[in-house]
Design a protein around this motif. Structure first.
Motif, PDB file in Angstrom:
ATOM      1  N   ILE A  10       0.848  -1.189   0.000  1.00 46.44           N
ATOM      2  CA  ILE A  10       0.000   0.000   0.000  1.00 46.44           C
ATOM      3  C   ILE A  10       0.885   1.241   0.000  1.00 46.44           C
ATOM      4  CG2 ILE A  10      -1.826   1.253   1.227  1.00 46.44           C
ATOM      5  CD1 ILE A  10      -2.672  -1.542   0.235  1.00 46.44           C
ATOM      6  N   THR A  11       0.649   2.125  -0.963  1.00 50.57           N
ATOM      7  CA  THR A  11       1.409   3.375  -1.046  1.00 50.57           C
ATOM      8  C   THR A  11       0.502   4.598  -0.958  1.00 50.57           C
ATOM      9  OG1 THR A  11       1.315   3.299  -3.472  1.00 50.57           O
ATOM     10  CG2 THR A  11       3.268   2.333  -2.416  1.00 50.57           C
ATOM     11  N   ASP A  12      -0.800   4.388  -0.850  1.00 53.75           N
ATOM     12  CA  ASP A  12      -1.780   5.478  -0.753  1.00 53.75           C
ATOM     13  C   ASP A  12      -2.188   5.631   0.708  1.00 53.75           C
ATOM     14  OD1 ASP A  12      -3.919   7.218  -0.867  1.00 53.75           O
ATOM     15  OD2 ASP A  12      -5.162   5.944  -2.145  1.00 53.75           O
ATOM     16  N   VAL A  13      -1.827   6.753   1.319  1.00 57.54           N
ATOM     17  CA  VAL A  13      -2.106   6.943   2.740  1.00 57.54           C
ATOM     18  C   VAL A  13      -3.602   6.947   3.039  1.00 57.54           C
ATOM     19  CG1 VAL A  13      -2.152   9.484   2.798  1.00 57.54           C
ATOM     20  CG2 VAL A  13      -1.315   8.189   4.793  1.00 57.54           C
ATOM     21  N   GLU A  14      -4.414   7.368   2.082  1.00 58.62           N
ATOM     22  CA  GLU A  14      -5.864   7.373   2.320  1.00 58.62           C
ATOM     23  C   GLU A  14      -6.392   5.957   2.518  1.00 58.62           C
ATOM     24  OE1 GLU A  14      -7.560  10.040   3.109  1.00 58.62           O
ATOM     25  OE2 GLU A  14      -5.687  11.118   2.815  1.00 58.62           O
ATOM     26  N   ARG A  15      -5.836   5.005   1.792  1.00 61.36           N
ATOM     27  CA  ARG A  15      -6.230   3.608   2.003  1.00 61.36           C
ATOM     28  C   ARG A  15      -5.802   3.137   3.381  1.00 61.36           C
ATOM     29  NH1 ARG A  15      -4.635  -0.596  -2.136  1.00 61.36           N
ATOM     30  NH2 ARG A  15      -6.185  -1.791  -0.997  1.00 61.36           N
ATOM     31  N   LEU A  16      -4.576   3.485   3.783  1.00 58.62           N
ATOM     32  CA  LEU A  16      -4.098   3.074   5.104  1.00 58.62           C
ATOM     33  C   LEU A  16      -4.929   3.683   6.226  1.00 58.62           C
ATOM     34  CD1 LEU A  16      -0.203   3.015   5.171  1.00 58.62           C
ATOM     35  CD2 LEU A  16      -1.801   1.120   5.369  1.00 58.62           C
ATOM     36  N   ARG A  17      -5.424   4.891   6.017  1.00 57.66           N
ATOM     37  CA  ARG A  17      -6.230   5.554   7.048  1.00 57.66           C
ATOM     38  C   ARG A  17      -7.482   4.742   7.402  1.00 57.66           C
ATOM     39  NH1 ARG A  17      -4.493  11.044   7.706  1.00 57.66           N
ATOM     40  NH2 ARG A  17      -3.536  11.834   5.819  1.00 57.66           N
ATOM     41  N   ALA A  18      -7.884   3.846   6.522  1.00 59.01           N
ATOM     42  CA  ALA A  18      -9.036   2.990   6.826  1.00 59.01           C
ATOM     43  C   ALA A  18      -8.787   2.202   8.104  1.00 59.01           C
ATOM     44  CB  ALA A  18      -9.324   2.035   5.663  1.00 59.01           C
ATOM     45  N   TYR A  55     -21.216  -0.916   8.596  1.00 64.32           N
ATOM     46  CA  TYR A  55     -20.651   0.373   8.190  1.00 64.32           C
ATOM     47  C   TYR A  55     -19.142   0.252   7.997  1.00 64.32           C
ATOM     48  CZ  TYR A  55     -18.742   5.065   8.648  1.00 64.32           C
ATOM     49  OH  TYR A  55     -18.018   6.218   8.444  1.00 64.32           O
ATOM     50  N   HIS A  56     -18.472  -0.348   8.979  1.00 65.44           N
ATOM     51  CA  HIS A  56     -17.014  -0.454   8.898  1.00 65.44           C
ATOM     52  C   HIS A  56     -16.573  -1.438   7.819  1.00 65.44           C
ATOM     53  CE1 HIS A  56     -15.986   2.300  12.057  1.00 65.44           C
ATOM     54  NE2 HIS A  56     -16.865   1.736  12.865  1.00 65.44           N
ATOM     55  N   LEU A  57     -17.336  -2.477   7.586  1.00 67.18           N
ATOM     56  CA  LEU A  57     -17.016  -3.397   6.476  1.00 67.18           C
ATOM     57  C   LEU A  57     -17.123  -2.677   5.136  1.00 67.18           C
ATOM     58  CD1 LEU A  57     -18.798  -6.634   7.709  1.00 67.18           C
ATOM     59  CD2 LEU A  57     -16.325  -6.299   7.456  1.00 67.18           C
ATOM     60  N   ARG A  58     -18.137  -1.836   4.990  1.00 69.54           N
ATOM     61  CA  ARG A  58     -18.273  -1.075   3.739  1.00 69.54           C
ATOM     62  C   ARG A  58     -17.087  -0.127   3.541  1.00 69.54           C
ATOM     63  NH1 ARG A  58     -23.564  -0.871   5.553  1.00 69.54           N
ATOM     64  NH2 ARG A  58     -23.374   1.315   6.145  1.00 69.54           N
ATOM     65  N   LYS A  59     -16.606   0.474   4.637  1.00 71.26           N
ATOM     66  CA  LYS A  59     -15.429   1.355   4.539  1.00 71.26           C
ATOM     67  C   LYS A  59     -14.187   0.554   4.113  1.00 71.26           C
ATOM     68  CE  LYS A  59     -17.137   5.319   5.431  1.00 71.26           C
ATOM     69  NZ  LYS A  59     -17.227   6.286   4.324  1.00 71.26           N
ATOM     70  N   LEU A  60     -14.033  -0.639   4.673  1.00 70.71           N
ATOM     71  CA  LEU A  60     -12.919  -1.494   4.262  1.00 70.71           C
ATOM     72  C   LEU A  60     -13.060  -1.902   2.792  1.00 70.71           C
ATOM     73  CD1 LEU A  60     -12.528  -3.762   7.412  1.00 70.71           C
ATOM     74  CD2 LEU A  60     -10.909  -2.035   6.596  1.00 70.71           C
ATOM     75  N   GLU A  62     -14.604  -0.142   0.437  1.00 71.42           N
ATOM     76  CA  GLU A  62     -14.323   1.050  -0.374  1.00 71.42           C
ATOM     77  C   GLU A  62     -12.827   1.214  -0.617  1.00 71.42           C
ATOM     78  OE1 GLU A  62     -16.019   4.495   1.544  1.00 71.42           O
ATOM     79  OE2 GLU A  62     -18.049   3.665   1.434  1.00 71.42           O
ATOM     80  N   ASN A  63     -12.028   0.741   0.328  1.00 74.29           N
ATOM     81  CA  ASN A  63     -10.576   0.869   0.213  1.00 74.29           C
ATOM     82  C   ASN A  63      -9.911  -0.393  -0.306  1.00 74.29           C
ATOM     83  OD1 ASN A  63      -9.663   3.618   1.326  1.00 74.29           O
ATOM     84  ND2 ASN A  63     -11.269   2.967   2.729  1.00 74.29           N
TER      85      ASN A  63
END
Length: 197
Positions: A10-18, A55-60, A62-63
């Motif tokens: 992973i190189t995208d910090v927005e994905r890691l923020r998940a 909700y949290h599964l959907r966020k995961l 999305e990333n």
């Protein structure tokens, strides 16, 4: 010989923020261990409501960390989830070193991962007697203090990854052949980092 798949880097910090939310790390780990589960099943394990877990599964999702396991749903009323990649994922802190904000976010995720691992080991220690002598004798915890160069430490890390990959393949082959007797989920944590006394 075909190249073995590697964990996604992973190189995208927005994905890691998940994973800055500790519940998401817990849900991801549960899905990785179980193979697939519904939000209701996961909610029982984490003692949260199914709607919050969904909700949290959907966020995961999305990333790109989890996906729906469409082949598990019998009637379509409840979604089944699974991790997106059996190989997992990883990151290098150096990929985020150019920005103090990104570096802080990556540090928070790394500390969250570590806290989850510590909690898992504590739970084992607290309930160790329930596992019996065979499992407690097989379990291990080790620490070695070595004087190494960064190159040597990196080489050791690569060797440990290769060893882990061989064991994952061996276990997967055994399970695929129907050898499931006596198997339990096992967590192996190894750390290698510099320190000064």
């Amino acid at each position: 010989m075909p190249q073995k798949p590697e964990p996604e880097r992973i190189t995208d910090v927005e994905r890691l923020r998940a994973f800055m939310n500790p519940l998401r790390m817990q849900l991801y780990r549960l899905l990785y261990a179980s193979g697939s589960a519904t939000a209701s099943q996961l909610a029982e394990h984490v003692e949260k409501t199914p709607s919050l877990v969904s909700y949290h599964l959907r966020k995961l999702a999305e990333n790109g960390f989890v996906t729906e396991a469409d082949d598990r749903s019998d009637d379509g009323r409840e979604r089944w989830w699974q991790v997106a990649s059996e190989e997992g994922w990883g990151f290098r802190e150096s990929d985020f070193a150019d920005s103090p904000e990104e570096s802080a976010a990556v540090g928070a995720v790394a500390r969250g991962i570590f806290d989850t691992r510590v909690a898992q080991f504590r739970a084992y220690l607290d309930g160790k007697s329930a596992w019996g002598q065979t499992w407690t004798d097989a379990a291990f915890s080790s620490e070695w203090l070595l004087d190494m160069t960064p190159t040597e430490l990196a080489e050791m890390g690569e060797e440990l990854q290769a060893l882990s990959r061989r064991w994952r393949e061996r276990v997967a082959a055994a399970k695929a052949s129907g050898d499931t007797t006596g198997r339990e989920h096992v967590s192996v944590h190894l750390y290698g980092f510099p320190f000064r006394p």
